[in-house]
Design an enzyme around this catalytic site. Structure first.
Site, PDB file in Angstrom:
ATOM      1  N   LYS A  15      71.672  40.653  29.777  1.00  0.00           N
ATOM      2  CA  LYS A  15      72.454  41.878  29.955  1.00  0.00           C
ATOM      3  C   LYS A  15      71.922  42.767  31.080  1.00  0.00           C
ATOM      4  O   LYS A  15      72.705  43.382  31.782  1.00  0.00           O
ATOM      5  CB  LYS A  15      72.616  42.640  28.642  1.00  0.00           C
ATOM      6  CG  LYS A  15      71.390  43.356  28.163  1.00  0.00           C
ATOM      7  CD  LYS A  15      71.650  44.042  26.838  1.00  0.00           C
ATOM      8  CE  LYS A  15      70.348  44.306  26.107  1.00  0.00           C
ATOM      9  NZ  LYS A  15      69.299  44.982  26.879  1.00  0.00           N
ATOM     10  N   ARG A  90      71.592  51.486  20.332  1.00  0.00           N
ATOM     11  CA  ARG A  90      71.053  50.344  19.586  1.00  0.00           C
ATOM     12  C   ARG A  90      71.111  50.564  18.082  1.00  0.00           C
ATOM     13  O   ARG A  90      70.783  49.648  17.329  1.00  0.00           O
ATOM     14  CB  ARG A  90      69.582  50.141  19.957  1.00  0.00           C
ATOM     15  CG  ARG A  90      69.359  49.367  21.216  1.00  0.00           C
ATOM     16  CD  ARG A  90      67.907  49.521  21.616  1.00  0.00           C
ATOM     17  NE  ARG A  90      67.273  48.269  21.828  1.00  0.00           N
ATOM     18  CZ  ARG A  90      67.021  47.745  23.043  1.00  0.00           C
ATOM     19  NH1 ARG A  90      67.387  48.374  24.130  1.00  0.00           N
ATOM     20  NH2 ARG A  90      66.407  46.619  23.155  1.00  0.00           N
ATOM     21  N   ARG A 129      60.714  33.877  30.611  1.00  0.00           N
ATOM     22  CA  ARG A 129      60.499  35.206  31.206  1.00  0.00           C
ATOM     23  C   ARG A 129      59.071  35.695  30.943  1.00  0.00           C
ATOM     24  O   ARG A 129      58.467  36.349  31.794  1.00  0.00           O
ATOM     25  CB  ARG A 129      61.508  36.201  30.623  1.00  0.00           C
ATOM     26  CG  ARG A 129      61.431  37.572  31.263  1.00  0.00           C
ATOM     27  CD  ARG A 129      62.536  38.480  30.798  1.00  0.00           C
ATOM     28  NE  ARG A 129      62.206  39.160  29.571  1.00  0.00           N
ATOM     29  CZ  ARG A 129      63.036  39.948  28.887  1.00  0.00           C
ATOM     30  NH1 ARG A 129      64.279  40.121  29.323  1.00  0.00           N
ATOM     31  NH2 ARG A 129      62.657  40.555  27.794  1.00  0.00           N
ATOM     32  N   ARG A 135      55.796  40.558  30.658  1.00  0.00           N
ATOM     33  CA  ARG A 135      56.079  41.816  29.958  1.00  0.00           C
ATOM     34  C   ARG A 135      55.261  41.896  28.678  1.00  0.00           C
ATOM     35  O   ARG A 135      55.148  40.917  27.949  1.00  0.00           O
ATOM     36  CB  ARG A 135      57.568  41.880  29.626  1.00  0.00           C
ATOM     37  CG  ARG A 135      58.319  42.887  30.468  1.00  0.00           C
ATOM     38  CD  ARG A 135      59.788  42.790  30.234  1.00  0.00           C
ATOM     39  NE  ARG A 135      60.193  43.269  28.919  1.00  0.00           N
ATOM     40  CZ  ARG A 135      61.453  43.524  28.573  1.00  0.00           C
ATOM     41  NH1 ARG A 135      62.408  43.355  29.464  1.00  0.00           N
ATOM     42  NH2 ARG A 135      61.747  43.962  27.375  1.00  0.00           N
ATOM     43  N   ARG A 146      61.910  41.931  17.947  1.00  0.00           N
ATOM     44  CA  ARG A 146      63.030  42.573  18.663  1.00  0.00           C
ATOM     45  C   ARG A 146      64.358  41.897  18.326  1.00  0.00           C
ATOM     46  O   ARG A 146      65.384  42.562  18.163  1.00  0.00           O
ATOM     47  CB  ARG A 146      62.765  42.549  20.167  1.00  0.00           C
ATOM     48  CG  ARG A 146      61.834  43.692  20.585  1.00  0.00           C
ATOM     49  CD  ARG A 146      60.998  43.331  21.792  1.00  0.00           C
ATOM     50  NE  ARG A 146      61.790  43.059  22.965  1.00  0.00           N
ATOM     51  CZ  ARG A 146      61.522  42.068  23.832  1.00  0.00           C
ATOM     52  NH1 ARG A 146      60.516  41.270  23.632  1.00  0.00           N
ATOM     53  NH2 ARG A 146      62.280  41.908  24.889  1.00  0.00           N
TER      54      ARG A 146
HETATM   55  P1  ADP Z   1      65.019  44.177  25.315  1.00  0.00           P
HETATM   56  O1  ADP Z   1      66.503  44.299  25.228  1.00  0.00           O
HETATM   57  O2  ADP Z   1      64.559  42.836  25.831  1.00  0.00           O
HETATM   58  O3  ADP Z   1      64.304  44.570  24.072  1.00  0.00           O
HETATM   59  P2  ADP Z   1      64.869  46.609  26.927  1.00  0.00           P
HETATM   60  O4  ADP Z   1      64.351  46.669  28.307  1.00  0.00           O
HETATM   61  O5  ADP Z   1      66.314  46.904  26.709  1.00  0.00           O
HETATM   62  O6  ADP Z   1      64.495  45.139  26.446  1.00  0.00           O
HETATM   63  O7  ADP Z   1      64.015  47.567  25.962  1.00  0.00           O
HETATM   64  C1  ADP Z   1      62.622  47.491  25.906  1.00  0.00           C
HETATM   65  C2  ADP Z   1      62.093  48.414  24.824  1.00  0.00           C
HETATM   66  O8  ADP Z   1      62.415  49.776  25.139  1.00  0.00           O
HETATM   67  C3  ADP Z   1      62.652  48.211  23.427  1.00  0.00           C
HETATM   68  O9  ADP Z   1      62.015  47.162  22.710  1.00  0.00           O
HETATM   69  C4  ADP Z   1      62.375  49.579  22.794  1.00  0.00           C
HETATM   70  O10 ADP Z   1      61.017  49.740  22.454  1.00  0.00           O
HETATM   71  C5  ADP Z   1      62.679  50.525  23.953  1.00  0.00           C
HETATM   72  N1  ADP Z   1      64.096  50.931  23.942  1.00  0.00           N
HETATM   73  C6  ADP Z   1      65.027  50.642  24.873  1.00  0.00           C
HETATM   74  N2  ADP Z   1      66.223  51.170  24.544  1.00  0.00           N
HETATM   75  C7  ADP Z   1      66.040  51.808  23.359  1.00  0.00           C
HETATM   76  C8  ADP Z   1      66.898  52.524  22.473  1.00  0.00           C
HETATM   77  N3  ADP Z   1      68.203  52.694  22.733  1.00  0.00           N
HETATM   78  N4  ADP Z   1      66.348  53.037  21.340  1.00  0.00           N
HETATM   79  C9  ADP Z   1      65.060  52.881  21.064  1.00  0.00           C
HETATM   80  N5  ADP Z   1      64.200  52.201  21.834  1.00  0.00           N
HETATM   81  C10 ADP Z   1      64.675  51.661  22.973  1.00  0.00           C
END
Ligand code: ADP
Length: 192
Positions: A15, A90, A129, A135, A146
């Protein structure tokens, strides 16, 4: 064509990559909550320091941090005519916050794109990845945590958006260009 979009999909669905491509195509900013958190963590800002603990464990960052950050970002000038939001909302609570934030700006979402892929494919991509990007949250434990949070808290949000007539679902498996094309075609059909 007004494009105020959300992109959803499990970790590894591509995404982030597709959000950047659609953003470029439509001339709107891609707003990734994960990228904003990672940039802040890297620069050691107070926001980054608070978020990092949760991110590294694969937990959601608490709403009082995340919601304020998204509200502020959406109110910036470059998002006035459109955006693609990646990684937010989320949770059901965040869906409500987003609706309110947009209403207070006098606007609303045009579509929610969902990218799908099966778990085996997601795991294979995330492991790759982990090697390529290193990461902190791409450890085996954080990855399964996750994916679990996604399945429990985020995936159910698609039915809310489907009821609202906003959901556009696209297969995330295939080569990158093909997925982008399918996505743009599905969006164009939806937005009219
Ligand atoms: P992924 O989808 O692979 O988990 P992201 O880059 O979207 O990676 O998010 C990385 C981290 O950032 C999440 O695991 C969370 O800790 C935090 N995060 C991102 N978006 C949110 C959100 N909407 N609410 C809470 N935490 C978030």
């Amino acid at each position: 064509m007004s494009a105020r979009l959300v992109i959803m999909g499990p970790q590894g669905s591509g995404k982030g990559t597709q959000a950047a491509r659609i953003a470029e195509h439509l001339g709107v900013p891609a707003i990734s909550t994960g990228d904003i958190f990672r940039a802040n963590a890297k620069n050691g800002t107070p926001l980054g320091q608070r978020a990092k603990v949760f991110m590294d464990a694969g937990d959601l960052v608490p709403d009082e941090i995340t919601n304020a950050m998204v509200r502020n970002r959406l109110a910036e000038q470059d998002a006035a005519d459109g955006f693609i939001l990646d990684g937010y909302p989320r949770t059901a609570a965040q869906v409500g916050v987003l609706d309110e934030a947009l209403a207070s700006l006098g606007t609303k979402l045009d579509a929610v794109v969902e990218l799908t892929a099966e778990r085996a494919e997601l795991l294979a991509r995330l492991r790759k990845r982990a090697v390529l990007e290193g990461r902190a949250d791409d450890t085996e434990d954080a990855i399964s945590h996750r994916l679990e949070i996604y399945a429990e808290q985020t995936a159910p949000l698609t039915s809310h958006y489907a009821r609202a007539g906003l959901l556009v679902t696209v297969n995330g498996v295939g080569d990158l260009d093909e997925v982008t094309e399918n996505l743009l075609a599905a969006l164009a059909a939806h937005l009219g």
